[in-house]
Design a protein around this motif. Sequence first.
Motif, PDB file in Angstrom:
ATOM      1  N   TYR A  33     -10.343  63.368  70.110  1.00 38.39           N
ATOM      2  CA  TYR A  33     -10.302  63.285  71.567  1.00 38.39           C
ATOM      3  C   TYR A  33      -9.486  64.441  72.138  1.00 38.39           C
ATOM      4  O   TYR A  33      -8.386  64.752  71.658  1.00 38.39           O
ATOM      5  CB  TYR A  33      -9.708  61.949  72.009  1.00 38.39           C
ATOM      6  CG  TYR A  33     -10.603  60.775  71.677  1.00 38.39           C
ATOM      7  CD1 TYR A  33     -11.686  60.451  72.488  1.00 38.39           C
ATOM      8  CD2 TYR A  33     -10.375  59.993  70.548  1.00 38.39           C
ATOM      9  CE1 TYR A  33     -12.526  59.389  72.181  1.00 38.39           C
ATOM     10  CE2 TYR A  33     -11.206  58.927  70.227  1.00 38.39           C
ATOM     11  CZ  TYR A  33     -12.271  58.641  71.051  1.00 38.39           C
ATOM     12  OH  TYR A  33     -13.100  57.577  70.742  1.00 38.39           O
ATOM     13  N   VAL A  34     -10.052  65.069  73.177  1.00 40.03           N
ATOM     14  CA  VAL A  34      -9.431  66.254  73.773  1.00 40.03           C
ATOM     15  C   VAL A  34      -9.339  66.089  75.288  1.00 40.03           C
ATOM     16  O   VAL A  34     -10.023  65.248  75.885  1.00 40.03           O
ATOM     17  CB  VAL A  34     -10.231  67.530  73.438  1.00 40.03           C
ATOM     18  CG1 VAL A  34     -10.178  67.829  71.948  1.00 40.03           C
ATOM     19  CG2 VAL A  34     -11.682  67.397  73.902  1.00 40.03           C
ATOM     20  N   ASN A  35      -8.509  66.932  75.917  1.00 39.01           N
ATOM     21  CA  ASN A  35      -8.331  66.920  77.365  1.00 39.01           C
ATOM     22  C   ASN A  35      -7.955  68.308  77.828  1.00 39.01           C
ATOM     23  O   ASN A  35      -7.288  69.050  77.086  1.00 39.01           O
ATOM     24  CB  ASN A  35      -7.258  65.905  77.758  1.00 39.01           C
ATOM     25  CG  ASN A  35      -7.067  65.783  79.259  1.00 39.01           C
ATOM     26  OD1 ASN A  35      -6.366  66.581  79.868  1.00 39.01           O
ATOM     27  ND2 ASN A  35      -7.697  64.773  79.855  1.00 39.01           N
ATOM     28  N   LYS A  36      -8.348  68.654  79.037  1.00 39.57           N
ATOM     29  CA  LYS A  36      -8.126  70.017  79.560  1.00 39.57           C
ATOM     30  C   LYS A  36      -6.641  70.371  79.652  1.00 39.57           C
ATOM     31  O   LYS A  36      -6.269  71.541  79.587  1.00 39.57           O
ATOM     32  CB  LYS A  36      -8.772  70.157  80.940  1.00 39.57           C
ATOM     33  CG  LYS A  36      -8.773  71.589  81.484  1.00 39.57           C
ATOM     34  CD  LYS A  36      -9.478  71.662  82.810  1.00 39.57           C
ATOM     35  CE  LYS A  36      -9.570  73.107  83.302  1.00 39.57           C
ATOM     36  NZ  LYS A  36      -8.244  73.706  83.494  1.00 39.57           N
ATOM     37  N   LEU A  98     -15.897  66.624  69.347  1.00 45.54           N
ATOM     38  CA  LEU A  98     -14.808  66.702  70.318  1.00 45.54           C
ATOM     39  C   LEU A  98     -15.236  65.934  71.551  1.00 45.54           C
ATOM     40  O   LEU A  98     -16.198  66.318  72.226  1.00 45.54           O
ATOM     41  CB  LEU A  98     -14.488  68.160  70.655  1.00 45.54           C
ATOM     42  CG  LEU A  98     -14.111  69.072  69.474  1.00 45.54           C
ATOM     43  CD1 LEU A  98     -13.839  70.483  69.955  1.00 45.54           C
ATOM     44  CD2 LEU A  98     -12.910  68.510  68.727  1.00 45.54           C
ATOM     45  N   VAL A  99     -14.574  64.843  71.838  1.00 47.44           N
ATOM     46  CA  VAL A  99     -14.939  63.967  72.950  1.00 47.44           C
ATOM     47  C   VAL A  99     -13.845  64.030  74.010  1.00 47.44           C
ATOM     48  O   VAL A  99     -12.657  63.887  73.698  1.00 47.44           O
ATOM     49  CB  VAL A  99     -15.144  62.516  72.469  1.00 47.44           C
ATOM     50  CG1 VAL A  99     -15.394  61.577  73.653  1.00 47.44           C
ATOM     51  CG2 VAL A  99     -16.304  62.448  71.487  1.00 47.44           C
ATOM     52  N   ILE A 106      -4.691  58.541  73.941  1.00 50.11           N
ATOM     53  CA  ILE A 106      -5.596  58.650  72.794  1.00 50.11           C
ATOM     54  C   ILE A 106      -5.982  60.101  72.485  1.00 50.11           C
ATOM     55  O   ILE A 106      -6.678  60.359  71.508  1.00 50.11           O
ATOM     56  CB  ILE A 106      -6.871  57.804  72.995  1.00 50.11           C
ATOM     57  CG1 ILE A 106      -7.760  58.388  74.109  1.00 50.11           C
ATOM     58  CG2 ILE A 106      -6.539  56.360  73.277  1.00 50.11           C
ATOM     59  CD1 ILE A 106      -9.139  57.754  74.139  1.00 50.11           C
ATOM     60  N   VAL A 107      -5.544  61.028  73.326  1.00 48.33           N
ATOM     61  CA  VAL A 107      -5.848  62.445  73.088  1.00 48.33           C
ATOM     62  C   VAL A 107      -5.020  62.952  71.915  1.00 48.33           C
ATOM     63  O   VAL A 107      -3.813  62.698  71.815  1.00 48.33           O
ATOM     64  CB  VAL A 107      -5.569  63.284  74.349  1.00 48.33           C
ATOM     65  CG1 VAL A 107      -5.714  64.775  74.048  1.00 48.33           C
ATOM     66  CG2 VAL A 107      -6.518  62.882  75.474  1.00 48.33           C
ATOM     67  N   HIS A 108      -5.673  63.671  71.001  1.00 48.09           N
ATOM     68  CA  HIS A 108      -4.981  64.209  69.829  1.00 48.09           C
ATOM     69  C   HIS A 108      -4.256  65.513  70.186  1.00 48.09           C
ATOM     70  O   HIS A 108      -4.874  66.464  70.657  1.00 48.09           O
ATOM     71  CB  HIS A 108      -5.976  64.487  68.693  1.00 48.09           C
ATOM     72  CG  HIS A 108      -6.578  63.253  68.109  1.00 48.09           C
ATOM     73  ND1 HIS A 108      -7.737  62.688  68.577  1.00 48.09           N
ATOM     74  CD2 HIS A 108      -6.165  62.477  67.064  1.00 48.09           C
ATOM     75  CE1 HIS A 108      -8.034  61.620  67.863  1.00 48.09           C
ATOM     76  NE2 HIS A 108      -7.101  61.467  66.937  1.00 48.09           N
TER      77      HIS A 108
END
Length: 274
Positions: A33-36, A98-99, A106-108
């Motif tokens: 899990y990813v995020n900007k 990559l979600v 929950i972001v890694h």
Amino acid sequence: MKSMKKFLFAVVAFVAPGTASAEFADKVLSTIYVNKDVTTHLIMPETIKLVDISTDNVVGNQVNDNIVRIKPDTILADGEMAAVVTVIGERHIVQYKLVYSVLPNIVHTRFDIPYSDTQEYTNPDVNMSVAEMSHYAIRMFNAKRTVKNIHTKKDKMKAWVNHICSAGDYFFIDFSLENKTKIPYDISEIRIKLEDKKQKKATNYQSIELTPEYNLNYHTHFKKRYRNVIVVKKLTFPEAKVLKIEVCENQISGRTIELNINYDDVLKADCFDD
């Protein structure tokens, strides 16, 4: 990180020639899990050779031998797949989905890639991985000294060889230094050479420098004792030559100490058991 986008897409040609099996291609991919607003670090258990990210939505770069950092380049919907990342090591390949997630918990931020997620592939350029070399070198480091006849003294410095071992296409040489002065020793370089034992004429004298494939200890400063395991490609040489380890100090008038290994000593090299 945007500047690395072209680099990551340039490596896709390496994956194409069938390095991964059909079984791996059909494998259900695990999710990262990813995020900007979060940088995710992927840590491979071996040296990374190539990385590929399948879309422009995610960018990244390789920051270390075995670490890649990635980050979405745009805001996506929660749960939307941002890309597929492929990480290729010396002998293993792995892929992840990559979600995108808006939930920070929950972001890694760090993802340690286990070998159980990877698939082996044949790499003709790698006879032994860095991880394998490290494993063998640490085993030598923890073993009792077996070589007793290779040692030297100079300028109140003492040097000796602890082990000589053979594994695959490589020789592992374990050696130690002892500083009997109160002046700390700063290592400028460790050189490995194949030289003639006797210098009859300067024009005929030969010295061939060898490049180590691996060093266990990269520290360059010590006060009293130092130990290292260096790895070189397996070689044979006539009895008229000697394999020399030369340690030089990081000063203009620095101390230099040498260890000479004869071919007879190389022939007595131990082998690692299973």
